[in-house]
Design a protein around this motif. Sequence first.
Motif, PDB file in Angstrom:
ATOM      1  N   ALA A  29       0.852  -0.986  -0.015  1.00 49.74           N
ATOM      2  CA  ALA A  29       0.044  -0.039   0.015  1.00 49.74           C
ATOM      3  C   ALA A  29       0.936   1.371  -0.182  1.00 49.74           C
ATOM      4  CB  ALA A  29      -0.917  -0.099   1.282  1.00 49.74           C
ATOM      5  N   SER A  30       2.080   1.265   0.584  1.00 51.38           N
ATOM      6  CA  SER A  30       2.913   2.345   0.911  1.00 51.38           C
ATOM      7  C   SER A  30       3.769   2.598  -0.531  1.00 51.38           C
ATOM      8  CB  SER A  30       3.507   2.328   2.272  1.00 51.38           C
ATOM      9  OG  SER A  30       4.412   1.212   2.316  1.00 51.38           O
ATOM     10  N   GLN A  31       4.146   1.410  -1.124  1.00 49.14           N
ATOM     11  CA  GLN A  31       5.443   1.425  -1.728  1.00 49.14           C
ATOM     12  C   GLN A  31       4.959   1.331  -3.434  1.00 49.14           C
ATOM     13  OE1 GLN A  31       8.476  -1.177  -0.767  1.00 49.14           O
ATOM     14  NE2 GLN A  31       8.954  -0.040   1.183  1.00 49.14           N
ATOM     15  N   SER A  32       3.908   0.606  -3.664  1.00 49.83           N
ATOM     16  CA  SER A  32       3.169   0.374  -4.848  1.00 49.83           C
ATOM     17  C   SER A  32       1.694   0.438  -4.699  1.00 49.83           C
ATOM     18  CB  SER A  32       3.777  -0.722  -5.601  1.00 49.83           C
ATOM     19  OG  SER A  32       3.599  -1.740  -4.888  1.00 49.83           O
ATOM     20  N   PRO A  33       1.211   1.668  -4.712  1.00 48.40           N
ATOM     21  CA  PRO A  33      -0.201   1.718  -4.236  1.00 48.40           C
ATOM     22  C   PRO A  33      -1.276   1.405  -5.558  1.00 48.40           C
ATOM     23  CG  PRO A  33       0.609   3.910  -4.373  1.00 48.40           C
ATOM     24  CD  PRO A  33       1.566   3.078  -4.555  1.00 48.40           C
ATOM     25  N   LYS A  34      -0.675   1.369  -6.734  1.00 44.21           N
ATOM     26  CA  LYS A  34      -1.310   1.343  -8.234  1.00 44.21           C
ATOM     27  C   LYS A  34      -1.606  -0.625  -8.126  1.00 44.21           C
ATOM     28  CE  LYS A  34      -1.395   5.255  -9.998  1.00 44.21           C
ATOM     29  NZ  LYS A  34      -2.553   5.934  -9.439  1.00 44.21           N
ATOM     30  N   ILE A  35      -0.725  -1.066  -7.549  1.00 42.39           N
ATOM     31  CA  ILE A  35      -0.576  -2.957  -7.704  1.00 42.39           C
ATOM     32  C   ILE A  35      -1.331  -2.995  -6.310  1.00 42.39           C
ATOM     33  CG2 ILE A  35       0.590  -4.908  -7.559  1.00 42.39           C
ATOM     34  CD1 ILE A  35       3.061  -3.219  -8.481  1.00 42.39           C
ATOM     35  N   THR A  36      -2.362  -3.781  -6.571  1.00 42.82           N
ATOM     36  CA  THR A  36      -3.205  -4.550  -5.340  1.00 42.82           C
ATOM     37  C   THR A  36      -3.422  -5.930  -5.247  1.00 42.82           C
ATOM     38  OG1 THR A  36      -5.136  -4.546  -6.906  1.00 42.82           O
ATOM     39  CG2 THR A  36      -4.857  -2.508  -5.902  1.00 42.82           C
ATOM     40  N   THR A  37      -2.279  -6.651  -5.659  1.00 39.54           N
ATOM     41  CA  THR A  37      -2.531  -8.072  -5.565  1.00 39.54           C
ATOM     42  C   THR A  37      -2.356  -8.459  -4.056  1.00 39.54           C
ATOM     43  OG1 THR A  37      -1.342  -8.202  -7.744  1.00 39.54           O
ATOM     44  CG2 THR A  37      -1.523 -10.226  -6.501  1.00 39.54           C
ATOM     45  N   LYS A  38      -1.308  -8.028  -3.449  1.00 36.38           N
ATOM     46  CA  LYS A  38      -1.113  -8.492  -1.995  1.00 36.38           C
ATOM     47  C   LYS A  38      -2.328  -8.065  -1.203  1.00 36.38           C
ATOM     48  CE  LYS A  38       3.900  -8.745  -2.737  1.00 36.38           C
ATOM     49  NZ  LYS A  38       5.314  -7.992  -2.411  1.00 36.38           N
ATOM     50  N   ARG A  39      -2.664  -6.882  -1.376  1.00 35.09           N
ATOM     51  CA  ARG A  39      -3.856  -6.492  -0.255  1.00 35.09           C
ATOM     52  C   ARG A  39      -4.925  -7.291  -0.603  1.00 35.09           C
ATOM     53  NH1 ARG A  39      -3.729  -0.272  -1.808  1.00 35.09           N
ATOM     54  NH2 ARG A  39      -2.851  -1.119  -3.582  1.00 35.09           N
ATOM     55  N   GLU A  40      -5.347  -7.446  -2.301  1.00 29.66           N
ATOM     56  CA  GLU A  40      -6.513  -8.340  -2.363  1.00 29.66           C
ATOM     57  C   GLU A  40      -6.427  -9.649  -1.618  1.00 29.66           C
ATOM     58  OE1 GLU A  40      -8.263  -9.685  -6.465  1.00 29.66           O
ATOM     59  OE2 GLU A  40      -7.582  -7.767  -6.459  1.00 29.66           O
ATOM     60  N   ILE A  41      -5.194 -10.212  -1.650  1.00 26.10           N
ATOM     61  CA  ILE A  41      -4.982 -11.585  -0.925  1.00 26.10           C
ATOM     62  C   ILE A  41      -5.129 -11.359   0.385  1.00 26.10           C
ATOM     63  CG2 ILE A  41      -3.278 -13.411  -0.494  1.00 26.10           C
ATOM     64  CD1 ILE A  41      -2.384 -12.804  -3.503  1.00 26.10           C
ATOM     65  N   ALA A  42      -4.490 -10.510   1.042  1.00 23.39           N
ATOM     66  CA  ALA A  42      -4.743 -10.172   2.494  1.00 23.39           C
ATOM     67  C   ALA A  42      -6.248 -10.149   3.065  1.00 23.39           C
ATOM     68  CB  ALA A  42      -3.872  -8.966   2.882  1.00 23.39           C
ATOM     69  N   LEU A  43      -7.001  -9.265   2.155  1.00 26.09           N
ATOM     70  CA  LEU A  43      -8.302  -9.218   2.467  1.00 26.09           C
ATOM     71  C   LEU A  43      -9.140 -10.495   2.311  1.00 26.09           C
ATOM     72  CD1 LEU A  43      -9.149  -5.922   0.563  1.00 26.09           C
ATOM     73  CD2 LEU A  43      -9.133  -6.296   3.082  1.00 26.09           C
ATOM     74  N   LYS A  44      -8.974 -11.252   1.199  1.00 20.86           N
ATOM     75  CA  LYS A  44      -9.634 -12.490   1.084  1.00 20.86           C
ATOM     76  C   LYS A  44      -9.254 -13.508   1.828  1.00 20.86           C
ATOM     77  CE  LYS A  44     -10.227 -12.236  -3.878  1.00 20.86           C
ATOM     78  NZ  LYS A  44      -9.872 -12.643  -5.494  1.00 20.86           N
ATOM     79  N   TRP A  45      -7.846 -13.567   2.476  1.00 18.44           N
ATOM     80  CA  TRP A  45      -7.267 -14.414   3.352  1.00 18.44           C
ATOM     81  C   TRP A  45      -8.168 -14.006   4.828  1.00 18.44           C
ATOM     82  CZ3 TRP A  45      -4.439 -13.887   8.064  1.00 18.44           C
ATOM     83  CH2 TRP A  45      -3.681 -14.972   8.583  1.00 18.44           C
ATOM     84  N   GLU A  80     -12.117  -1.323  -6.891  1.00 15.08           N
ATOM     85  CA  GLU A  80     -12.139  -2.641  -6.583  1.00 15.08           C
ATOM     86  C   GLU A  80     -11.758  -3.164  -5.276  1.00 15.08           C
ATOM     87  OE1 GLU A  80      -9.776  -6.428  -8.621  1.00 15.08           O
ATOM     88  OE2 GLU A  80     -10.534  -4.842  -9.995  1.00 15.08           O
ATOM     89  N   ILE A  81     -10.689  -2.812  -4.984  1.00 15.41           N
ATOM     90  CA  ILE A  81     -10.288  -3.315  -3.512  1.00 15.41           C
ATOM     91  C   ILE A  81     -10.897  -2.474  -2.556  1.00 15.41           C
ATOM     92  CG2 ILE A  81      -8.588  -1.475  -3.037  1.00 15.41           C
ATOM     93  CD1 ILE A  81      -7.047  -4.225  -2.407  1.00 15.41           C
ATOM     94  N   SER A  82     -11.543  -1.438  -2.503  1.00  9.22           N
ATOM     95  CA  SER A  82     -12.387  -0.935  -1.653  1.00  9.22           C
ATOM     96  C   SER A  82     -13.505  -1.528  -1.311  1.00  9.22           C
ATOM     97  CB  SER A  82     -12.575   0.851  -1.994  1.00  9.22           C
ATOM     98  OG  SER A  82     -13.527   1.274  -0.883  1.00  9.22           O
ATOM     99  N   SER A  83     -14.313  -1.920  -2.578  1.00  2.85           N
ATOM    100  CA  SER A  83     -15.618  -2.763  -2.515  1.00  2.85           C
ATOM    101  C   SER A  83     -15.199  -4.146  -2.076  1.00  2.85           C
ATOM    102  CB  SER A  83     -16.004  -2.722  -3.714  1.00  2.85           C
ATOM    103  OG  SER A  83     -15.736  -3.691  -4.604  1.00  2.85           O
ATOM    104  N   LEU A  84     -14.113  -4.696  -2.060  1.00  5.36           N
ATOM    105  CA  LEU A  84     -13.749  -6.076  -1.538  1.00  5.36           C
ATOM    106  C   LEU A  84     -13.582  -5.866  -0.151  1.00  5.36           C
ATOM    107  CD1 LEU A  84     -12.975  -8.833  -1.667  1.00  5.36           C
ATOM    108  CD2 LEU A  84     -10.498  -8.259  -2.126  1.00  5.36           C
TER     109      LEU A  84
END
Length: 164
Positions: A29-45, A80-84
């Motif tokens: 989130a802090s270093q590459s806010p345009k990429i959401t893969t890890k955050r998406e995985i963290a939310l699903k996890w 997308e990530i906000s709605s997730l």
Amino acid sequence: SSGINAEYGGSYQRKNIVHKIVALASTEASQSPKITTKREIALKWTAGVCKVLEQQQVKEILPVMLTVVQREMQNTDCAEISSLACEVMDYLRTRYGKDTLSVMLVAAGRLLAEKRSKRKREAAITAIADPAAHAKKKLRANVVKKEKRKEKVKLLKAKQYKKA
């Protein structure tokens, strides 16, 4: 319950896994806010863990996991990530109830406040203990700020010329 403990190695290991996943999501989130893969995985996890574990087991780790959910709910960059994150929060609300979830949200806020105050305290201590290093750090921060300001001005000028 005993199968889950054996699978995850108990409470201590579960906490370590949670902290690592939260750290990965925070770093992304802090270093590459345009990429959401890890955050998406963290939310699903987070949702998956809450579905599998019992409420007592989740109470230990949910305040830490909620920091990611809260941050991404407020994220305006990626809808997308906000709605997730909102979906995950709704799931947690239905699974644990509003009262339990609000207690855990307060605990998550307390964790963040403690981290912030600890960083402030450490910065104050280093400023007193080593004023030269503190001054050097502040100068470096000001240089970075100046560079970012220059980049912003360039971008604004470029946009202005594109319109004209």
